[in-house]
Write an enzyme that holds these catalytic residues in place. Structure first.
Site, short mmCIF file in Angstrom:
data_model
loop_
_atom_site.label_atom_id
_atom_site.label_comp_id
_atom_site.label_asym_id
_atom_site.label_seq_id
_atom_site.Cartn_x
_atom_site.Cartn_y
_atom_site.Cartn_z
N ASP A 1 12.33 26.92 11.25
CA ASP A 1 12.17 26.04 11.32
C ASP A 1 13.39 25.64 12.98
O ASP A 1 12.96 25.00 13.92
CB ASP A 1 13.15 24.92 10.52
CG ASP A 1 12.31 24.90 9.60
OD1 ASP A 1 11.64 23.40 8.99
OD2 ASP A 1 12.64 25.46 9.13
N ARG B 1 1.13 7.72 1.42
CA ARG B 1 1.92 8.23 1.33
C ARG B 1 2.34 7.11 1.16
O ARG B 1 2.99 6.08 1.51
CB ARG B 1 1.98 8.69 2.66
CG ARG B 1 4.61 9.25 2.85
CD ARG B 1 3.96 9.47 3.85
NE ARG B 1 5.54 10.46 3.92
CZ ARG B 1 5.41 12.08 3.81
NH1 ARG B 1 3.80 12.12 3.54
NH2 ARG B 1 5.90 12.58 3.78
N ILE C 1 9.01 22.54 12.36
CA ILE C 1 8.20 23.25 10.77
C ILE C 1 7.67 21.25 9.90
O ILE C 1 8.42 21.16 9.73
CB ILE C 1 8.77 24.27 10.09
CG1 ILE C 1 8.41 25.29 10.87
CG2 ILE C 1 7.38 24.36 9.17
CD1 ILE C 1 9.01 26.95 10.59
N ASP C 2 6.72 20.97 9.83
CA ASP C 2 6.80 20.18 9.67
C ASP C 2 5.64 20.43 7.95
O ASP C 2 4.95 21.40 7.64
CB ASP C 2 6.09 18.81 9.64
CG ASP C 2 5.64 17.92 9.02
OD1 ASP C 2 6.63 17.38 8.36
OD2 ASP C 2 4.33 17.04 9.08
N SER D 1 2.40 18.40 4.46
CA SER D 1 2.65 18.55 6.43
C SER D 1 1.38 17.24 6.59
O SER D 1 1.10 16.77 6.76
CB SER D 1 2.38 19.93 6.64
OG SER D 1 1.58 19.65 7.59
N ASP E 1 7.84 13.00 11.72
CA ASP E 1 7.27 13.03 10.89
C ASP E 1 6.14 12.08 10.85
O ASP E 1 5.08 13.03 10.26
CB ASP E 1 7.41 13.05 9.14
CG ASP E 1 8.83 14.00 8.88
OD1 ASP E 1 8.36 14.83 8.49
OD2 ASP E 1 9.91 13.55 8.55
N LYS F 1 -2.42 16.88 7.34
CA LYS F 1 -2.43 15.95 6.85
C LYS F 1 -3.36 14.84 7.76
O LYS F 1 -5.06 14.46 8.21
CB LYS F 1 -2.79 14.64 6.08
CG LYS F 1 -2.36 15.63 4.47
CD LYS F 1 -1.02 15.23 3.30
CE LYS F 1 0.09 14.89 3.41
NZ LYS F 1 1.10 15.82 3.30
N THR G 1 8.46 21.99 5.14
CA THR G 1 8.55 23.66 5.04
C THR G 1 8.78 23.80 3.84
O THR G 1 8.23 25.13 3.78
CB THR G 1 10.75 23.04 5.40
OG1 THR G 1 10.64 22.33 6.52
CG2 THR G 1 11.00 24.44 5.48
N HIS H 1 7.68 14.06 -3.12
CA HIS H 1 7.62 13.20 -1.04
C HIS H 1 6.58 11.28 -1.18
O HIS H 1 6.62 11.17 -0.56
CB HIS H 1 6.63 13.97 -0.46
CG HIS H 1 7.75 14.66 -0.02
ND1 HIS H 1 7.70 15.63 0.79
CD2 HIS H 1 9.30 15.73 -0.55
CE1 HIS H 1 8.28 16.63 0.88
NE2 HIS H 1 9.01 16.58 0.09
N ASP I 1 9.34 17.66 15.29
CA ASP I 1 9.51 18.25 13.52
C ASP I 1 8.89 19.77 14.19
O ASP I 1 7.47 19.94 14.15
CB ASP I 1 8.40 17.58 12.53
CG ASP I 1 9.38 18.38 11.40
OD1 ASP I 1 9.27 18.98 11.27
OD2 ASP I 1 9.12 16.88 10.52
N GLU J 1 13.42 17.24 14.38
CA GLU J 1 14.74 17.55 13.04
C GLU J 1 15.84 17.80 13.62
O GLU J 1 17.09 17.21 12.29
CB GLU J 1 13.60 18.21 11.73
CG GLU J 1 14.74 17.69 11.04
CD GLU J 1 12.95 18.51 9.51
OE1 GLU J 1 12.22 18.73 10.20
OE2 GLU J 1 13.55 18.30 8.67
N1 A3P Z 1 11.36 12.21 -0.70
C1 A3P Z 1 11.20 12.19 0.49
N2 A3P Z 1 10.57 10.97 0.42
C2 A3P Z 1 9.25 11.49 1.33
N3 A3P Z 1 8.73 11.89 2.21
C3 A3P Z 1 10.18 13.61 2.02
C4 A3P Z 1 10.95 12.68 1.22
N4 A3P Z 1 11.81 14.11 1.04
C5 A3P Z 1 11.22 14.69 2.61
N5 A3P Z 1 10.36 14.69 2.81
C6 A3P Z 1 9.56 14.31 4.30
O1 A3P Z 1 8.56 14.86 3.67
C7 A3P Z 1 8.21 16.09 4.77
C8 A3P Z 1 6.70 17.00 4.38
O2 A3P Z 1 5.74 16.19 3.72
P1 A3P Z 1 4.32 16.54 3.16
O3 A3P Z 1 4.93 15.93 2.01
O4 A3P Z 1 3.40 15.11 3.46
O5 A3P Z 1 4.57 17.80 2.71
C9 A3P Z 1 9.27 16.50 4.76
O6 A3P Z 1 9.12 16.92 6.21
P2 A3P Z 1 10.15 18.55 6.53
O7 A3P Z 1 8.98 19.16 6.01
O8 A3P Z 1 9.85 18.82 8.13
O9 A3P Z 1 11.20 18.42 6.16
C10 A3P Z 1 10.36 15.13 4.61
O10 A3P Z 1 10.45 14.50 6.09
MG MG Z 2 8.09 16.99 8.36
MG MG Z 3 12.90 19.32 6.62
MG MG Z 4 9.96 19.64 9.49
#
Ligand code: A3P
Ligand code: MG
Ligand code: MG
Ligand code: MG
Length: 339
Positions: free
Chosen positions: A46, A264, A136-137, A247, A276, A250, A139, A223, A134, A71
């Site tokens: 990241d 979402r 790494i989106d 990430s 994001d 999608k 992670t 999420h 971002d 980020e």
């Molecule tokens: N409780 C939560 N509710 C919604 N999104 C969240 C979350 N916690 C983290 N995320 C976000 O969801 C992103 C990942 O998206 P997805 O769920 O589509 O894979 C994360 O990005 P990072 O991985 O860059 O931190 C983070 O920003």
């Molecule tokens: Mg992200």
């Molecule tokens: Mg993160």
């Molecule tokens: Mg990230």
């Protein structure tokens, strides 16, 4: 206005950062995982990806006016216990920049790497140009060996004008894995391989029958409310089970018609960040799709580091959006009255 130079720089930056991420994902050691104060996992990749993107953009473009909303920040790396991690990030960043040939003539010091990471502290906002990154989106997907994306957007006067998504684990064709999606405002969305194959123009599905539609949602149930998505899908008449991937891959997949809908719905109190969604939003919008909050309002990227949203984010094509909005509204009402 054309953003040709910015787009070329962004594609370079995201592809190089993706190369760094791929190297780390292959060699993933448990020791690479740190814990940020919010307990979300953050890896050397990241930080490394953020540094690479920052360095490449500043070398390619006017660095005096450079503004980046990203980020990660270097807080933990400046602490005593972050020293070893910083060394590893510096090595990774230098190796990655050197592998390109264009950027590697003078290796970066630890201080250079910290400064590159911290260039991402901009607050963004409604005026001027701001990159949105971002590094790494997804992670969590990255750590699992699943989908993730390097997501880079450009804001100009509060609007997203460029979006680049590098998705190293997303299949490009039957034989090849790794996609680079990119979009320029009013210029359409294109997809190519991460090593630069001929781009192809992509378009969202033209499906108008929800019964034939499939939908994406987060892999992580923390999420997004999976129950609510199921309810919406059921109301809409969607037959297929959800496709859960991590990430902004999608958004990429949707932009080329892999699925028709992305739902979402974060848990109450969660605030979405602009990095994001900025790149993914433009990739889908320029491919003919529609991205809105749960009330049908467009996303507003001009408010700083956060998005102010009504309930959640929904994405689909123009034909399905009215029915989707109706199903979302009914489902949210049902949910509210059952509490
Ligand atoms: N409780 C939560 N509710 C919604 N999104 C969240 C979350 N916690 C983290 N995320 C976000 O969801 C992103 C990942 O998206 P997805 O769920 O589509 O894979 C994360 O990005 P990072 O991985 O860059 O931190 C983070 O920003
Ligand atoms: Mg992200
Ligand atoms: Mg993160
Ligand atoms: Mg990230």
């Amino acid at each position: 206005m054309s953003y040709g130079k910015e787009l070329a720089a962004a594609k370079n930056a995201a592809s190089l950062a993706a190369r760094l991420c791929q190297k780390v994902q292959k060699a993933l050691l448990q020791a690479d995982v740190q814990s940020k104060s919010d307990k979300s996992p953050v890896t050397v990749a990241d930080y490394g990806s953020q540094a690479v993107v920052s360095v490449v953009l500043q070398k390619e473009l006017d660095s005096a006016s450079f503004s980046l909303v990203a980020e990660e920040d270097s807080g933990d790396l400046r602490k005593e216990e972050g020293k070893e991690t910083l060394q590893r990030i510096m090595k990774l960043v230098n190796e990655t920049l050197a592998s390109d040939g264009t950027y590697g003539n003078a290796p970066l010091s630890e201080e250079d790497v910290l400064a590159a990471i911290d260039s991402g502290r901009s607050e963004g906002g409604p005026s001027g140009q701001h990159w949105v990154l971002d590094p790494i989106d997804g992670t969590k997907g990255f750590l699992r060996g699943d989908q993730y994306a390097v997501a880079l957007g450009l804001l100009d006067e509060g609007k997203v004008v460029l979006g680049v998504l590098a998705c190293p684990n997303l299949p490009l064709s039957e034989e090849k894995v790794g996609c680079l999606f990119y979009a320029q405002v009013s210029g359409g969305t294109y997809m190519q391989s991460l090593d630069g194959s001929t781009p192809t123009k992509v378009h969202v599905t033209d499906l108008d029958n929800p019964e034939e539609a499939s939908f994406f949602e987060s892999f992580e149930a923390t999420h997004s409310l999976h129950d609510l998505s199921s309810l919406i899908a059921k109301k809409l008449g969607v037959k297929a089970p959800p496709v859960r991937i991590d990430s902004q891959a999608k958004y990429g997949a949707l932009s080329r018609g892999d699925g028709a809908i992305y739902l979402r719905f974060p848990h109450k109190g969660y605030r979405e960040k602009i990095w994001d969604h900025a790149a993914g939003y433009l990739v889908v919008a320029e491919a003919g799709g529609v991205v809105s909050d749960a009330a049908g309002n467009p996303l507003d990227f001009s408010k700083g580091r956060y998005l102010d949203l009504h309930e959640g984010i929904i994405v689909t094509n123009q034909k399905l959006m009215p029915a989707l909005l109706k199903a979302v509204k009914e489902s949210l009402n049902e949910k509210a009255s059952s509490l």
